[in-house]
Design an enzyme around this catalytic site. Structure first.
Site, PDB file in Angstrom:
ATOM      1  N   ARG A  34     -55.044  43.178 -79.622  1.00 30.59           N
ATOM      2  CA  ARG A  34     -55.880  42.318 -78.876  1.00 30.59           C
ATOM      3  C   ARG A  34     -57.021  41.623 -78.391  1.00 30.59           C
ATOM      4  NH1 ARG A  34     -56.324  47.842 -76.325  1.00 30.59           N
ATOM      5  NH2 ARG A  34     -58.805  47.686 -76.274  1.00 30.59           N
TER       6      ARG A  34
ATOM      7  N   TYR B  14     -53.899  24.806 -57.279  1.00 29.92           N
ATOM      8  CA  TYR B  14     -53.091  25.497 -57.705  1.00 29.92           C
ATOM      9  C   TYR B  14     -53.063  27.020 -56.467  1.00 29.92           C
ATOM     10  CZ  TYR B  14     -50.394  28.316 -59.742  1.00 29.92           C
ATOM     11  OH  TYR B  14     -48.741  29.690 -60.061  1.00 29.92           O
TER      12      TYR B  14
ATOM     13  N   ASP C  36     -60.421  23.298 -63.872  1.00 27.17           N
ATOM     14  CA  ASP C  36     -59.495  23.474 -63.956  1.00 27.17           C
ATOM     15  C   ASP C  36     -58.846  21.800 -64.589  1.00 27.17           C
ATOM     16  OD1 ASP C  36     -56.692  23.849 -64.542  1.00 27.17           O
ATOM     17  OD2 ASP C  36     -56.161  24.344 -62.354  1.00 27.17           O
TER      18      ASP C  36
ATOM     19  N   LYS D 264     -48.116  24.149 -69.708  1.00 25.42           N
ATOM     20  CA  LYS D 264     -48.163  22.149 -69.320  1.00 25.42           C
ATOM     21  C   LYS D 264     -48.335  21.625 -70.729  1.00 25.42           C
ATOM     22  CE  LYS D 264     -48.287  24.602 -64.902  1.00 25.42           C
ATOM     23  NZ  LYS D 264     -48.537  25.713 -64.906  1.00 25.42           N
TER      24      LYS D 264
END
Length: 376
Positions: free
Chosen positions: A48, A100, A173, A198
């Protein structure tokens, strides 16, 4: 290696014994054996927070962004929310109006419940940003450039300098620009974020997110904790696919940029179109700023606004044959979307707008498709 392009193509170029694999193996282990004395000779404890599946992809991204470290996440949203969860309760965040939509909604929800203080600025308005940063102590400046879905451009260098002056960290971003076109850390940002779903992956078959940092700061250490305790980790196969996708990143991004520029230039003169929103056009308000901080292209994303309004926009989306009607962006295939209806109530997107993610098909095919869809 001689260039970042070569490094990316080779996925770092590591070849391991005993088989001398050209492609790195997939590390599926979730846990790792201790030695008899309780130590971990392999340097790993639990997947993890330390899967070897992430090594190559994180290192490629770190080098592409020119950062100190990079982290993979289960999605772009997981990466973004890890940054915000690393803040102290009540910290002030200044964010852009155009960004976004899901992250904007989440920020508003956090503010409504008293988790953060939130203020917005117009993406391209540096004077307005200066006023917002001066209005109250601010912990974090969020930038998205070019900004979805109208592609406003923020001057990263100027905005990051203002944030630093007021004691705020800057996160950019840079999903649409990609490290092929822009390196925000070199322009003064502290952290750069990607929805790796993306362009970084680029094949519509992985959901992933990523962060890279300029330095190993206390904020970055808190983000590491948030990934570990929050569990927003990427699966080993997805990490492997992401690395494979990045090996063609430069070719895909440059091809999409060339296609988008040609489409934008030709569609700007179309009688059915009121406006083409693309930073590569001299008519775009952010063209000068984009040219100063983006190299080799202006991205593969553009939007068109239809003279006859929402009904015409929906009709055009319904009539395309090559473009696919689908959410997301940055893949090899071209996508089209009536963005306002996807975002729903509270959307700031104009209802007459269609968002185009331009892929790597021949530009002539894409133009022919849009022209027949635009025809009366």
């Amino acid at each position: 290696m001689s260039s970042l392009e070569t490094l990316t193509v080779h996925g770092l170029g590591r070849v391991a014994d005993p088989y001398r694999d050209i492609v790195p193996p997939i590390h599926l282990a979730s846990t790792f054996e201790r030695a008899a004395d309780g130590s971990y000779p392999g340097g790993r404890v639990y997947a993890r927070d330390g899967s070897p599946a992430y090594i190559e992809a994180e290192e490629v991204l770190r080098r592409l962004e020119g950062g100190a470290q990079a982290l993979l996440f289960a999605s772009g949203h997981a990466a973004a929310t890890a940054v915000l969860q690393a803040l102290e309760p009540g910290d002030r965040v200044v964010a852009p109006h155009s960004m976004y939509w899901a992250l904007r909604k989440w920020l508003l929800d956090l503010a409504e419940h008293g988790r953060i203080q939130l203020a917005f600025y117009d993406n391209a308005d540096i004077d307005g940003l200066r006023a917002q940063l001066a209005a109250a102590p601010t912990r974090l400046l969020w930038i998205e450039t070019p900004a979805n879905p109208t592609w406003e451009v923020t001057d990263i260098r100027a905005a990051a300098a203002l944030a630093r002056e007021h004691g705020a960290a800057t996160v950019v971003d840079s999903t649409v620009a990609t490290p092929v076109l822009c390196q925000p850390l070199a322009l003064g940002a502290d952290i750069v974020m990607h929805s790796a779903t993306k362009y970084l992956n680029g094949h519509s078959d992985v959901v992933a997110g990523a962060l890279a940092t300029r330095e190993d700061s206390p904020l970055w250490q808190r983000i590491r904790v948030m990934r570990n305790l929050g569990g927003g980790i990427l699966g080993p196969f997805e990490a492997w696919l992401l690395l494979r996708g990045m090996r063609t990143l430069h070719l895909r991004v440059r091809a999409a940029c060339a296609n988008a520029l040609r489409l934008a230039a030709e569609l700007e003169a179309h009688p059915a179109i009121a406006q083409v929103l693309y930073p590569g056009l001299p008519s775009h308000p952010g063209h000068v700023a984009a040219a100063a901080q983006m190299r080799g292209g202006f991205g593969g994303m553009l939007s068109i606004r239809l003279k006859d309004g929402e009904a015409k926009a929906r009709d055009v989306a319904a009539r395309v044959r090559v473009f696919k009607r689908a959410t997301s962006l940055g893949s090899v295939e071209s996508l089209i979307e009536h963005r306002a209806s996807v975002e729903g109530e509270g959307s700031r997107c104009p209802p007459d707008l269609l968002r185009l993610s331009v892929g790597i098909e021949p530009a002539d095919d894409l133009l022919a498709d849009l022209r027949q869809a635009l025809a009366d």
